[in-house]
Motif scaffolding. Sequence first.
Motif, PDB file in Angstrom:
ATOM      1  N   MET A   1       0.843  -1.201   0.000  1.00 48.87           N
ATOM      2  CA  MET A   1       0.000   0.000   0.000  1.00 48.87           C
ATOM      3  C   MET A   1       0.875   1.247   0.000  1.00 48.87           C
ATOM      4  O   MET A   1       1.853   1.330   0.749  1.00 48.87           O
ATOM      5  N   THR A   2       0.525   2.223  -0.849  1.00 46.13           N
ATOM      6  CA  THR A   2       1.297   3.448  -0.920  1.00 46.13           C
ATOM      7  C   THR A   2       1.062   4.322   0.305  1.00 46.13           C
ATOM      8  O   THR A   2      -0.003   4.297   0.928  1.00 46.13           O
ATOM      9  N   ASP A   3       2.078   5.113   0.665  1.00 45.53           N
ATOM     10  CA  ASP A   3       1.917   6.104   1.730  1.00 45.53           C
ATOM     11  C   ASP A   3       1.237   7.363   1.211  1.00 45.53           C
ATOM     12  O   ASP A   3       0.781   8.192   1.998  1.00 45.53           O
ATOM     13  N   HIS A   4       1.227   7.540  -0.107  1.00 48.36           N
ATOM     14  CA  HIS A   4       0.572   8.698  -0.701  1.00 48.36           C
ATOM     15  C   HIS A   4      -0.939   8.480  -0.776  1.00 48.36           C
ATOM     16  O   HIS A   4      -1.407   7.350  -0.887  1.00 48.36           O
ATOM     17  N   LYS A   5      -1.686   9.580  -0.724  1.00 47.50           N
ATOM     18  CA  LYS A   5      -3.113   9.476  -0.959  1.00 47.50           C
ATOM     19  C   LYS A   5      -3.375   9.274  -2.448  1.00 47.50           C
ATOM     20  O   LYS A   5      -2.574   9.669  -3.293  1.00 47.50           O
ATOM     21  N   VAL A   6      -4.519   8.668  -2.729  1.00 48.42           N
ATOM     22  CA  VAL A   6      -4.840   8.238  -4.092  1.00 48.42           C
ATOM     23  C   VAL A   6      -6.174   8.827  -4.517  1.00 48.42           C
ATOM     24  O   VAL A   6      -7.145   8.803  -3.754  1.00 48.42           O
ATOM     25  N   ALA A   7      -6.224   9.352  -5.738  1.00 50.82           N
ATOM     26  CA  ALA A   7      -7.449   9.937  -6.282  1.00 50.82           C
ATOM     27  C   ALA A   7      -7.786   9.303  -7.623  1.00 50.82           C
ATOM     28  O   ALA A   7      -6.907   9.127  -8.474  1.00 50.82           O
ATOM     29  N   ILE A  50      -1.953   6.400 -13.235  1.00 55.18           N
ATOM     30  CA  ILE A  50      -2.639   5.427 -14.070  1.00 55.18           C
ATOM     31  C   ILE A  50      -3.585   6.163 -15.007  1.00 55.18           C
ATOM     32  O   ILE A  50      -4.292   7.081 -14.592  1.00 55.18           O
ATOM     33  N   GLY A  51      -3.592   5.759 -16.254  1.00 53.05           N
ATOM     34  CA  GLY A  51      -4.565   6.273 -17.207  1.00 53.05           C
ATOM     35  C   GLY A  51      -5.197   5.115 -17.946  1.00 53.05           C
ATOM     36  O   GLY A  51      -4.504   4.190 -18.363  1.00 53.05           O
ATOM     37  N   MET A  52      -6.515   5.144 -18.076  1.00 52.05           N
ATOM     38  CA  MET A  52      -7.219   4.086 -18.795  1.00 52.05           C
ATOM     39  C   MET A  52      -8.226   4.694 -19.762  1.00 52.05           C
ATOM     40  O   MET A  52      -8.856   5.706 -19.453  1.00 52.05           O
ATOM     41  N   THR A  53      -8.366   4.070 -20.910  1.00 55.09           N
ATOM     42  CA  THR A  53      -9.390   4.463 -21.854  1.00 55.09           C
ATOM     43  C   THR A  53     -10.623   3.604 -21.632  1.00 55.09           C
ATOM     44  O   THR A  53     -10.555   2.375 -21.697  1.00 55.09           O
ATOM     45  N   GLY A  54     -11.726   4.260 -21.305  1.00 51.27           N
ATOM     46  CA  GLY A  54     -12.965   3.547 -21.028  1.00 51.27           C
ATOM     47  C   GLY A  54     -14.044   4.552 -20.679  1.00 51.27           C
ATOM     48  O   GLY A  54     -13.804   5.754 -20.624  1.00 51.27           O
ATOM     49  N   LEU A  62     -15.290   0.874 -15.102  1.00 56.70           N
ATOM     50  CA  LEU A  62     -15.058   1.433 -13.770  1.00 56.70           C
ATOM     51  C   LEU A  62     -14.442   0.390 -12.846  1.00 56.70           C
ATOM     52  O   LEU A  62     -13.511   0.688 -12.088  1.00 56.70           O
ATOM     53  N   GLN A  63     -14.954  -0.824 -12.904  1.00 56.70           N
ATOM     54  CA  GLN A  63     -14.413  -1.893 -12.058  1.00 56.70           C
ATOM     55  C   GLN A  63     -12.953  -2.175 -12.404  1.00 56.70           C
ATOM     56  O   GLN A  63     -12.119  -2.384 -11.502  1.00 56.70           O
ATOM     57  N   ALA A  64     -12.630  -2.172 -13.683  1.00 54.43           N
ATOM     58  CA  ALA A  64     -11.248  -2.422 -14.095  1.00 54.43           C
ATOM     59  C   ALA A  64     -10.314  -1.349 -13.546  1.00 54.43           C
ATOM     60  O   ALA A  64      -9.188  -1.648 -13.113  1.00 54.43           O
ATOM     61  N   LEU A  65     -10.767  -0.097 -13.562  1.00 51.07           N
ATOM     62  CA  LEU A  65      -9.944   0.983 -13.028  1.00 51.07           C
ATOM     63  C   LEU A  65      -9.754   0.830 -11.525  1.00 51.07           C
ATOM     64  O   LEU A  65      -8.634   0.951 -11.014  1.00 51.07           O
ATOM     65  N   VAL A  66     -10.837   0.570 -10.802  1.00 48.77           N
ATOM     66  CA  VAL A  66     -10.735   0.390  -9.351  1.00 48.77           C
ATOM     67  C   VAL A  66      -9.819  -0.781  -9.020  1.00 48.77           C
ATOM     68  O   VAL A  66      -8.969  -0.692  -8.120  1.00 48.77           O
ATOM     69  N   ALA A  71      -4.775  -2.753  -6.873  1.00 45.41           N
ATOM     70  CA  ALA A  71      -3.620  -3.636  -7.038  1.00 45.41           C
ATOM     71  C   ALA A  71      -2.311  -2.869  -6.951  1.00 45.41           C
ATOM     72  O   ALA A  71      -1.313  -3.364  -6.409  1.00 45.41           O
ATOM     73  N   GLN A  72      -2.300  -1.654  -7.486  1.00 39.12           N
ATOM     74  CA  GLN A  72      -1.055  -0.879  -7.516  1.00 39.12           C
ATOM     75  C   GLN A  72      -0.806  -0.091  -6.241  1.00 39.12           C
ATOM     76  O   GLN A  72       0.332   0.010  -5.778  1.00 39.12           O
ATOM     77  N   TRP A  73      -1.872   0.484  -5.659  1.00 36.58           N
ATOM     78  CA  TRP A  73      -1.694   1.403  -4.528  1.00 36.58           C
ATOM     79  C   TRP A  73      -2.408   0.981  -3.249  1.00 36.58           C
ATOM     80  O   TRP A  73      -2.087   1.491  -2.179  1.00 36.58           O
TER      81      TRP A  73
END
Length: 234
Positions: A1-7, A50-54, A62-66, A71-73
Amino acid sequence: MTDHKVAIITAGGSGMGAAAARQLAADGYRVAILSSSGKGEALGKALGGIGMTGSNQRVDDLQALVDKVMAQWGRIDVLVNSAGHGPRAPILEIPDEDWHTGLDVYFLPVVRATRLVAPVMQQQGGGSIVNISTAWAFEPSDLFPTSAVFRAGLASYTKIFADSYAKHNVRMNNVLPGWIDSLPGTDERRKSVPMERYGTAEEVASVIAFLAGAGAGYITGQNLRVDGGVTSSV
């Protein structure tokens, strides 16, 4: 888990969504952007995220992005729901299918994204959801009928959600932009604004970043106008 906040920013490839992504990245957030144009994918990567086309109109996207964000952060602190543009026509000339399109553009993307993200925020002890709405949600204009109708509904949804999730420290607020420079400018519209100018996407982004952050920790269920005074607060 990242220490940075995620948006996460949906429909964030251009305009106010993109400006919000840039502002949040400048504030130290890891950002993930979804857009249908491909611009969000490029911007997310340019911002080191992260950037996704959708589409925010598709649950699977939306589920794929979440899933990718988790998984990453391993966390989601902020969700910014932006939107595209829905049908416009004189009120009695809008067919049923265009009303359904308006629902899909302006209202259901917030419902879908919130359904995926709010449980994550609840489990981690808090988070902030900010929806980009419109200054005409409460003073509707015939220029944007489907937007005004469904964003009035969004205000009701926001209050119900806020009342339900405040105890979990998961907040939701709406930003209500007026005439912003991401739209084509006209002298008539400019003159209708007491401040006599269009707002900037960056000004809206600053308000979004404020509502996302700790300084707005006691604000939930609200609709904050960012319109140069063009609409009334009463």
